[in-house]
Design a protein around this motif. Structure first.
Motif, short mmCIF file in Angstrom:
data_model
loop_
_atom_site.label_atom_id
_atom_site.label_comp_id
_atom_site.label_asym_id
_atom_site.label_seq_id
_atom_site.Cartn_x
_atom_site.Cartn_y
_atom_site.Cartn_z
N PRO A 43 0.81 -1.23 0.00
CA PRO A 43 0.00 0.00 0.00
C PRO A 43 0.85 1.28 0.00
O PRO A 43 0.56 2.21 -0.76
CB PRO A 43 -0.85 -0.12 1.27
CG PRO A 43 -0.98 -1.60 1.48
CD PRO A 43 0.37 -2.15 1.07
N LEU A 46 2.56 1.74 -3.45
CA LEU A 46 1.61 2.23 -4.45
C LEU A 46 1.33 3.71 -4.26
O LEU A 46 1.28 4.48 -5.22
CB LEU A 46 0.31 1.43 -4.39
CG LEU A 46 0.40 -0.06 -4.72
CD1 LEU A 46 -0.95 -0.74 -4.48
CD2 LEU A 46 0.89 -0.30 -6.14
N LYS A 47 1.17 4.10 -3.00
CA LYS A 47 0.89 5.50 -2.69
C LYS A 47 2.05 6.40 -3.12
O LYS A 47 1.85 7.46 -3.72
CB LYS A 47 0.64 5.64 -1.19
CG LYS A 47 0.25 7.01 -0.74
CD LYS A 47 -0.03 7.01 0.76
CE LYS A 47 -0.30 8.40 1.27
NZ LYS A 47 -0.48 8.41 2.73
N ALA A 50 2.13 6.62 -7.05
CA ALA A 50 0.92 7.02 -7.77
C ALA A 50 1.17 8.32 -8.53
O ALA A 50 1.92 9.17 -8.07
CB ALA A 50 -0.23 7.18 -6.78
N ASP A 71 -7.76 -4.93 -2.30
CA ASP A 71 -8.28 -3.61 -2.67
C ASP A 71 -7.16 -2.84 -3.36
O ASP A 71 -5.98 -3.02 -3.05
CB ASP A 71 -8.72 -2.83 -1.43
CG ASP A 71 -10.04 -3.33 -0.86
OD1 ASP A 71 -10.60 -4.32 -1.38
OD2 ASP A 71 -10.52 -2.71 0.12
N GLY A 72 -7.55 -1.99 -4.29
CA GLY A 72 -6.58 -1.13 -4.96
C GLY A 72 -5.98 -1.69 -6.23
O GLY A 72 -5.13 -1.06 -6.84
N ASP A 74 -5.40 -2.58 -10.06
CA ASP A 74 -5.72 -1.97 -11.34
C ASP A 74 -6.31 -3.01 -12.28
O ASP A 74 -6.98 -2.65 -13.24
CB ASP A 74 -4.46 -1.36 -11.96
CG ASP A 74 -3.97 -0.17 -11.16
OD1 ASP A 74 -4.77 0.76 -10.93
OD2 ASP A 74 -2.80 -0.18 -10.75
N TRP A 179 -9.38 -6.30 1.52
CA TRP A 179 -9.64 -7.14 0.36
C TRP A 179 -11.14 -7.37 0.27
O TRP A 179 -11.88 -7.04 1.19
CB TRP A 179 -8.89 -8.47 0.45
CG TRP A 179 -9.32 -9.34 1.60
CD1 TRP A 179 -8.90 -9.24 2.90
CD2 TRP A 179 -10.28 -10.39 1.56
NE1 TRP A 179 -9.53 -10.19 3.66
CE2 TRP A 179 -10.38 -10.92 2.86
CE3 TRP A 179 -11.05 -10.96 0.55
CZ2 TRP A 179 -11.23 -11.97 3.17
CZ3 TRP A 179 -11.89 -12.01 0.86
CH2 TRP A 179 -11.97 -12.51 2.18
N LYS A 187 -11.97 -4.85 -14.31
CA LYS A 187 -10.61 -5.13 -13.86
C LYS A 187 -10.21 -6.59 -14.04
O LYS A 187 -9.18 -7.01 -13.54
CB LYS A 187 -10.46 -4.72 -12.39
CG LYS A 187 -10.54 -3.22 -12.20
CD LYS A 187 -10.29 -2.82 -10.78
CE LYS A 187 -10.36 -1.32 -10.64
NZ LYS A 187 -10.00 -0.88 -9.31
#
Length: 192
Positions: A43, A46-47, A50, A71-72, A74, A179, A187
């Motif tokens: 996480p 990714l942050k 981004a 979650d998150g 792509d 999740w 997706k």
């Protein structure tokens, strides 16, 4: 310096990612690029990267539908596909063979997000083996910054204790990251 080494040095020192020693990983989880994340670090990774980062699940569509997904994401592009017309007696399961459409399925999401060959790509599978193999494949096609989540979505199997033989050691689900069983049809690569 080789492009993938340059990407590794830049990423490790610019974003304070904890490097994992490939010597500590099972051989099947080692990728040629040597770029690894633990689920707990995804996480934040990714942050920090981004919006120019792609987070892709390479498990089968069946796994995503029936086991859930992080979650998150792509997107999802199956690195392997199940063959339900045969039974592998040794492994006590249906065989899974490479998906000949993996690269084109991957590129649907990469192009949609504007990902270039040197942008970070994070791959997750069940436990880190298919994500490493997927990273190697993408490397052969010129992608230079592909990260494998070494403990995957379900984690590694417990070797002893009450959970012996179950995927209960680490991984996205086991450490409590968000999740869901809900699948966004935009997706997944079925029908694309």
């Amino acid at each position: 310096m080789r492009p993938f080494l340059l990407a590794l040095v830049f990423t490790l020192f610019s974003f304070n990612v904890h490097a994992l020693d490939p010597a500590t990983l099972p051989k099947i989880k080692v990728s040629k690029m040597g770029l690894y994340l633990e689920a707990k670090d995804v996480p934040e990774f990714l942050k920090k990267h981004a919006p120019k980062v792609l987070f892709l699940d390479v498990r089968t569509i069946e796994e995503v539908l029936f086991v859930g997904s992080p979650d998150g994401l792509d997107g999802q592009a199956s690195f392997g596909i199940m063959h339900y017309d045969k039974w592998d007696k040794e492994k006590n399961t249906f065989p899974r063979n490479p998906n000949p459409d993996f690269l084109s399925q991957f590129e649907v999401f990469a192009l949609d997000k504007g990902i270039e060959k040197n942008d970070p790509i994070v791959l997750i599978c069940r436990s880190g083996d298919r994500s490493a193999m997927s990273a190697d494949l993408l490397g052969r096609y010129g992608y230079t910054n592909v990260w494998s989540v070494v403990d995957g979505f379900e984690g590694d199997m417990a070797k002893d204790g009450p959970n012996k033989g179950k995927r209960a050691v680490n991984g996205w689900k086991n450490i409590g990251l968000p999740w869901s069983y809900n699948v966004d049809q935009n997706k997944v690569t079925m029908g694309k």
